[in-house]
Motif scaffolding. Structure first.
Motif, PDB file in Angstrom:
ATOM      1  N   THR A  36       0.873  -1.168   0.000  1.00  0.00           N
ATOM      2  CA  THR A  36       0.000   0.000   0.000  1.00  0.00           C
ATOM      3  C   THR A  36       0.906   1.213   0.000  1.00  0.00           C
ATOM      4  OG1 THR A  36      -1.643  -1.185   1.344  1.00  0.00           O
ATOM      5  CG2 THR A  36      -1.899   1.206   1.137  1.00  0.00           C
ATOM      6  N   MET A  37       0.890   1.977  -1.087  1.00  0.00           N
ATOM      7  CA  MET A  37       1.696   3.192  -1.187  1.00  0.00           C
ATOM      8  C   MET A  37       0.862   4.383  -0.723  1.00  0.00           C
ATOM      9  SD  MET A  37       4.384   1.805  -2.584  1.00  0.00           S
ATOM     10  CE  MET A  37       4.919   0.583  -3.831  1.00  0.00           C
ATOM     11  N   LEU A  38       1.358   5.122   0.233  1.00  0.00           N
ATOM     12  CA  LEU A  38       0.706   6.346   0.682  1.00  0.00           C
ATOM     13  C   LEU A  38       1.457   7.529   0.096  1.00  0.00           C
ATOM     14  CD1 LEU A  38       0.193   5.490   4.483  1.00  0.00           C
ATOM     15  CD2 LEU A  38      -1.269   4.901   2.533  1.00  0.00           C
ATOM     16  N   ARG A  39       0.771   8.322  -0.717  1.00  0.00           N
ATOM     17  CA  ARG A  39       1.401   9.471  -1.362  1.00  0.00           C
ATOM     18  C   ARG A  39       0.807  10.765  -0.814  1.00  0.00           C
ATOM     19  NH1 ARG A  39       1.483   7.819  -7.821  1.00  0.00           N
ATOM     20  NH2 ARG A  39       3.062   6.165  -7.691  1.00  0.00           N
ATOM     21  N   PRO A  40       1.311  11.244   0.331  1.00  0.00           N
ATOM     22  CA  PRO A  40       0.775  12.491   0.890  1.00  0.00           C
ATOM     23  C   PRO A  40       1.336  13.718   0.194  1.00  0.00           C
ATOM     24  CG  PRO A  40       2.508  11.639   2.295  1.00  0.00           C
ATOM     25  CD  PRO A  40       2.304  10.616   1.209  1.00  0.00           C
ATOM     26  N   ASN A  41       0.535  14.771   0.213  1.00  0.00           N
ATOM     27  CA  ASN A  41       1.000  16.076  -0.232  1.00  0.00           C
ATOM     28  C   ASN A  41       1.797  16.717   0.907  1.00  0.00           C
ATOM     29  OD1 ASN A  41       1.340  18.234  -1.951  1.00  0.00           O
ATOM     30  ND2 ASN A  41      -0.823  18.673  -2.195  1.00  0.00           N
ATOM     31  N   ALA A  42       2.173  17.959   0.767  1.00  0.00           N
ATOM     32  CA  ALA A  42       2.912  18.671   1.809  1.00  0.00           C
ATOM     33  C   ALA A  42       2.157  18.603   3.130  1.00  0.00           C
ATOM     34  CB  ALA A  42       3.107  20.127   1.394  1.00  0.00           C
ATOM     35  N   PHE A  43       2.885  18.449   4.226  1.00  0.00           N
ATOM     36  CA  PHE A  43       2.258  18.321   5.530  1.00  0.00           C
ATOM     37  C   PHE A  43       1.912  19.693   6.116  1.00  0.00           C
ATOM     38  CE2 PHE A  43       5.117  14.452   5.650  1.00  0.00           C
ATOM     39  CZ  PHE A  43       4.089  13.574   5.329  1.00  0.00           C
ATOM     40  N   MET A  44       0.753  19.771   6.740  1.00  0.00           N
ATOM     41  CA  MET A  44       0.390  20.991   7.456  1.00  0.00           C
ATOM     42  C   MET A  44       1.414  21.303   8.539  1.00  0.00           C
ATOM     43  SD  MET A  44      -3.735  20.549   7.881  1.00  0.00           S
ATOM     44  CE  MET A  44      -4.805  20.348   6.431  1.00  0.00           C
ATOM     45  N   GLN A  45       1.996  20.278   9.120  1.00  0.00           N
ATOM     46  CA  GLN A  45       2.978  20.477  10.200  1.00  0.00           C
ATOM     47  C   GLN A  45       4.192  21.256   9.744  1.00  0.00           C
ATOM     48  OE1 GLN A  45       1.029  17.873   9.871  1.00  0.00           O
ATOM     49  NE2 GLN A  45       0.165  17.587  11.907  1.00  0.00           N
ATOM     50  N   ASN A  46       4.430  21.349   8.421  1.00  0.00           N
ATOM     51  CA  ASN A  46       5.548  22.160   7.932  1.00  0.00           C
ATOM     52  C   ASN A  46       5.383  23.632   8.294  1.00  0.00           C
ATOM     53  OD1 ASN A  46       6.649  19.871   6.807  1.00  0.00           O
ATOM     54  ND2 ASN A  46       5.958  20.304   4.726  1.00  0.00           N
ATOM     55  N   ALA A  47       4.155  24.023   8.645  1.00  0.00           N
ATOM     56  CA  ALA A  47       3.915  25.420   9.025  1.00  0.00           C
ATOM     57  C   ALA A  47       4.722  25.812  10.255  1.00  0.00           C
ATOM     58  CB  ALA A  47       2.424  25.649   9.271  1.00  0.00           C
ATOM     59  N   ARG A  48       5.140  24.831  11.046  1.00  0.00           N
ATOM     60  CA  ARG A  48       5.976  25.147  12.209  1.00  0.00           C
ATOM     61  C   ARG A  48       7.291  25.794  11.778  1.00  0.00           C
ATOM     62  NH1 ARG A  48       5.358  19.088  14.642  1.00  0.00           N
ATOM     63  NH2 ARG A  48       3.143  19.181  15.242  1.00  0.00           N
ATOM     64  N   GLN A  49       7.756  25.443  10.574  1.00  0.00           N
ATOM     65  CA  GLN A  49       9.014  25.999  10.085  1.00  0.00           C
ATOM     66  C   GLN A  49       8.875  27.476   9.716  1.00  0.00           C
ATOM     67  OE1 GLN A  49      10.144  23.491   6.795  1.00  0.00           O
ATOM     68  NE2 GLN A  49       9.992  21.612   7.998  1.00  0.00           N
ATOM     69  N   TRP A  50       7.643  27.937   9.567  1.00  0.00           N
ATOM     70  CA  TRP A  50       7.426  29.334   9.199  1.00  0.00           C
ATOM     71  C   TRP A  50       7.485  30.263  10.405  1.00  0.00           C
ATOM     72  CZ3 TRP A  50       2.051  28.195   6.515  1.00  0.00           C
ATOM     73  CH2 TRP A  50       2.248  27.277   5.471  1.00  0.00           C
ATOM     74  N   LEU A  51       7.382  29.721  11.602  1.00  0.00           N
ATOM     75  CA  LEU A  51       7.179  30.553  12.793  1.00  0.00           C
ATOM     76  C   LEU A  51       8.316  31.535  13.086  1.00  0.00           C
ATOM     77  CD1 LEU A  51       5.418  27.991  15.162  1.00  0.00           C
ATOM     78  CD2 LEU A  51       4.388  29.774  13.726  1.00  0.00           C
ATOM     79  N   PRO A  52       9.599  31.164  12.898  1.00  0.00           N
ATOM     80  CA  PRO A  52      10.640  32.151  13.202  1.00  0.00           C
ATOM     81  C   PRO A  52      10.514  33.446  12.400  1.00  0.00           C
ATOM     82  CG  PRO A  52      11.587  29.962  13.097  1.00  0.00           C
ATOM     83  CD  PRO A  52      10.169  29.835  12.620  1.00  0.00           C
ATOM     84  N   SER A  53      10.271  33.345  11.080  1.00  0.00           N
ATOM     85  CA  SER A  53      10.158  34.571  10.278  1.00  0.00           C
ATOM     86  C   SER A  53       8.847  35.298  10.568  1.00  0.00           C
ATOM     87  CB  SER A  53      10.269  34.254   8.784  1.00  0.00           C
ATOM     88  OG  SER A  53       9.174  33.468   8.336  1.00  0.00           O
ATOM     89  N   ILE A  54       7.824  34.543  10.963  1.00  0.00           N
ATOM     90  CA  ILE A  54       6.564  35.192  11.343  1.00  0.00           C
ATOM     91  C   ILE A  54       6.753  35.968  12.637  1.00  0.00           C
ATOM     92  CG2 ILE A  54       4.242  34.706  12.236  1.00  0.00           C
ATOM     93  CD1 ILE A  54       4.042  32.483  10.128  1.00  0.00           C
ATOM     94  N   ALA A  55       7.448  35.365  13.603  1.00  0.00           N
ATOM     95  CA  ALA A  55       7.685  36.042  14.881  1.00  0.00           C
ATOM     96  C   ALA A  55       8.565  37.274  14.700  1.00  0.00           C
ATOM     97  CB  ALA A  55       8.328  35.070  15.866  1.00  0.00           C
TER      98      ALA A  55
END
Length: 279
Positions: free
Chosen positions: A128-147
């Motif tokens: 069973t191959m699971l092919r996910p798109n970009a993870f919502m959790q990647n938004a954590r990487q945006w926080l430093p520039s947002i802060a």
């Protein structure tokens, strides 16, 4: 016996919770020295870079959850793991791949996953191959520039991306691992809508109580910033190639796979961002 690779990562931790909740016996293949919460799984140590050593660790495994971190030779790494699984008598592999996986892709992440998928298919093991798109959790990487500046800086233009919550990927994986597979399957996993990044920035801002805007930059500017941040050259190129697929419209697909496999709708990005916190 179900054996998990990647049990200490974002998807793996959520998958452990899903499986333990189902009363499933789980073995977790971990790096030497890794620690799992007591009682959630039977840990077994193994070195993924030395697949010849994995056959014993995989002995008695009926289903294998195959997830490895981003690696410059991820295709070769997973090919070795698949070979060890075949020798150990594994009957079913549930592999986390990527939306767009293709052994001929110009995007190395998609190409490497495509090659690894090919190795699983050619092994004779049910898959069973699971092919996910970009993870919502990647938004954590945006926080430093947002802060720092109230900005989400990404070279994606007006691309729309149907981001998926990693917990939804784990929920589908749990069903796949605990349901005897009748046929081989390739599942594309996305969130319920494709959002552009100005909209994503606005949703994050509302959740944090800030004014946040998306700033589009050219790939060269993004490359310089990622390099200055200490990212290895191969990882910089891999990320820029992924962003190029976004700009080409290849990440805007929306599927109902999560709902069909779990019985509930995929989580929305607007709901996910409520979990974000500035630190």
């Amino acid at each position: 016996m179900i054996t998990l690779l990647g049990s200490t990562g974002t998807i793996g931790r959520a998958l452990l919770t899903e499986l333990v909740g189902r009363g499933v016996r789980v073995r977790a293949l971990v790096r030497p020295g890794s620690v799992l919460p007591a009682g959630v799984a039977e840990p077994v140590e193994g070195d993924l870079t030395r697949p010849g050593t994995l056959t014993t660790a995989l002995a008695g495994t009926g289903s294998l959850f195959l997830l490895t971190p981003l690696h410059p030779a991820q295709d070769m790494l997973q090919q070795g793991i698949v070979d060890a699984a075949r020798r150990a008598g594994v009957r079913h592999v549930v592999k986390v791949s990527a939306l767009g996986a293709d052994p001929t892709s110009a995007c190395r992440v998609h190409r490497q996953h495509g090659i690894a998928e090919q190795a699983v298919a050619e092994s004779g093991i049910r898959y069973t191959m699971l092919r996910p798109n970009a993870f919502m959790q990647n938004a954590r990487q945006w926080l430093p520039s947002i802060a720092a500046r109230g900005e989400l800086v990404l070279p994606v233009g007006d691309a729309k991306v149907s981001m998926v919550d990693a917990r939804d990927v784990a929920a589908v994986a749990a069903v796949a691992l605990t349901t005897p597979p009748r046929t081989d399957a390739v599942l594309e996993l996305t969130g319920p809508q494709a959002l552009d990044y100005p909209t994503a920035a606005d949703l994050v801002g509302k959740a944090l109580g800030l004014d946040v805007r998306h700033v589009d930059v050219d790939p060269d500017t993004a490359k310089a910033a990622l390099t200055a941040a200490g990212m290895p050259p191969w990882a910089v190129e891999a990320r820029l190639e992924l962003y190029a697929t976004y700009r080409a419209g290849l990440a805007a697909t929306v599927t109902d796979t999560v709902e069909r496999w779990t019985g509930r709708p995929a989580r929305r990005f607007a709901d996910y961002v409520g979990d974000l916190r500035l630190v």
